[in-house]
Scaffold this active site. Structure first.
Site, PDB file in Angstrom:
ATOM      1  N   ASP A  19      47.976  33.139 -13.617  1.00 25.77           N
ATOM      2  CA  ASP A  19      47.939  32.410 -14.879  1.00 25.77           C
ATOM      3  C   ASP A  19      47.129  31.119 -14.767  1.00 25.77           C
ATOM      4  OD1 ASP A  19      49.828  31.226 -13.206  1.00 25.77           O
ATOM      5  OD2 ASP A  19      51.533  31.827 -14.433  1.00 25.77           O
TER       6      ASP A  19
ATOM      7  N   GLU B 280      57.285  34.416 -20.567  1.00 30.81           N
ATOM      8  CA  GLU B 280      58.495  33.660 -20.880  1.00 30.81           C
ATOM      9  C   GLU B 280      59.528  34.566 -21.550  1.00 30.81           C
ATOM     10  OE1 GLU B 280      58.609  30.864 -19.484  1.00 30.81           O
ATOM     11  OE2 GLU B 280      57.433  29.294 -20.449  1.00 30.81           O
TER      12      GLU B 280
ATOM     13  N   HIS C 139      61.095  33.610 -15.841  1.00 25.04           N
ATOM     14  CA  HIS C 139      59.718  34.063 -16.113  1.00 25.04           C
ATOM     15  C   HIS C 139      59.026  34.516 -14.821  1.00 25.04           C
ATOM     16  CE1 HIS C 139      57.808  29.747 -15.701  1.00 25.04           C
ATOM     17  NE2 HIS C 139      57.844  30.355 -14.534  1.00 25.04           N
TER      18      HIS C 139
ATOM     19  N   ASN D 163      64.011  30.004 -15.706  1.00 24.00           N
ATOM     20  CA  ASN D 163      64.339  30.777 -16.914  1.00 24.00           C
ATOM     21  C   ASN D 163      64.048  32.274 -16.740  1.00 24.00           C
ATOM     22  OD1 ASN D 163      61.574  30.933 -16.991  1.00 24.00           O
ATOM     23  ND2 ASN D 163      61.307  29.955 -18.985  1.00 24.00           N
TER      24      ASN D 163
HETATM   25  P1  PGA Z   1      57.835  26.900  -8.817  1.00 28.18           P
HETATM   26  O1  PGA Z   1      57.392  27.845 -10.004  1.00 28.18           O
HETATM   27  O2  PGA Z   1      57.414  27.576  -7.577  1.00 28.18           O
HETATM   28  O3  PGA Z   1      57.101  25.623  -9.068  1.00 28.18           O
HETATM   29  O4  PGA Z   1      59.319  26.756  -8.918  1.00 28.18           O
HETATM   30  C1  PGA Z   1      57.659  29.211  -9.901  1.00 28.18           C
HETATM   31  C2  PGA Z   1      57.336  29.883 -11.206  1.00 28.18           C
HETATM   32  O5  PGA Z   1      57.503  29.244 -12.244  1.00 28.18           O
HETATM   33  O6  PGA Z   1      56.894  31.030 -11.187  1.00 28.18           O
END
Ligand code: PGA
Length: 243
Positions: A67, A143, A138, A136
């Site tokens: 992304d 999302e 994702h 969350n």
């Molecule tokens: P993070 O993000 O490694 O910064 O916790 C992981 C994600 O959102 O896929």
């Protein structure tokens, strides 16, 4: 899903870096799907160390990141492209033309998303995608929602996801872009192999729901239950709700 629990983030990173290096040696032209975020920083650090120490050859490897934020150029601090440059791309002999990335500044977003899907298909599909997971649930920036997009698309970020990215924007969630481009669920699930990594107790709920809960669009990572070749690598804190 295969579950592996490590005593620390460092041990997890060592194990995955060694597995990725082994995969590259077996298949020097492999196609990797790559994440950004706090979680993979240790992995990239170990991969760079291992590359220097053992002369791992990335010259034929191709990569596609999951992304990118909308509105940020590759060079802008905070962009995922600049994150990858800092943590991996600048330190290994990956060819620039083999680095696949979504363009956050694309004028025609739909055309950019189509281009990305076609580039992944032209590379023969993704052999191994490494994923983080949001608190969350994702994966990529897919999302929680009543319906999920299957292919690369533009997405509005949840406040929780923007807060989770504040680190890259001076700690200020208000500066995190409101939109991103992300591989879709099918883009991810079509990878031949998936490794999901999670560390820290903040991920424990999402991890437990992903493994033990039903498959639901409200927890996009739960769709990994449908994939035949998934390994979930956790530290003890992220595995805390599985005991
Ligand atoms: P993070 O993000 O490694 O910064 O916790 C992981 C994600 O959102 O896929």
């Amino acid at each position: 899903m295969k579950l592996e629990i490590y005593e620390s983030e460092h041990h997890l990173a060592l194990a995955l870096a060694s597995a990725v290096a082994g995969a590259i040696r077996r298949q020097p032209d492999m196609v990797l799907g790559l994440p950004t975020g706090r979680t993979p920083i240790a992995l990239y650090g170990e991969l760079v160390r291992l590359t220097c120490r053992e002369g791992l050859d990335w010259s034929r490897v191709r990569t596609f990141n999951l992304d990118e934020f909308v509105g940020l150029s590759a060079e802008t601090p905070g962009s995922y492209r600049s994150f990858m440059h800092q943590h991996l791309f600048a330190h290994v002999n990956l060819a620039g033309r083999h680095i696949g990335f979504l363009d956050g500044l694309a004028a025609d977003v739909e055309a950019e998303c189509d281009r990305y899907e076609r580039a992944i298909a032209a590379a023969g599909g993704i052999d191994l995608v490494i994923l983080g997971i949001g608190a969350n649930g994702h994966i990529g920036f897919n999302e929680p929602a009543p319906a999920l997009a299957s292919r690369t698309h533009r997405v509005a970020l949840e406040d929780e996801s923007r807060a989770g990215n504040a680190l890259w924007f001076g700690g200020d969630a208000a500066r995190v872009p409101r939109e991103a481009l992300s591989m879709g669920m099918a883009t991810i699930l079509n990878a031949r192999e998936v490794v999901l990594i999670a560390t820290g107790e903040g991920k424990a709920d999402a991890v437990a729901a992903m493994i033990r809960g039903g498959i639901t669009t409200e927890l996009p990572a739960s769709f990994l239950q449908l994939h035949p070749h998934v390994t979930v690598m956790l530290d003890e804190a992220a595995a805390g709700d599985l005991r």
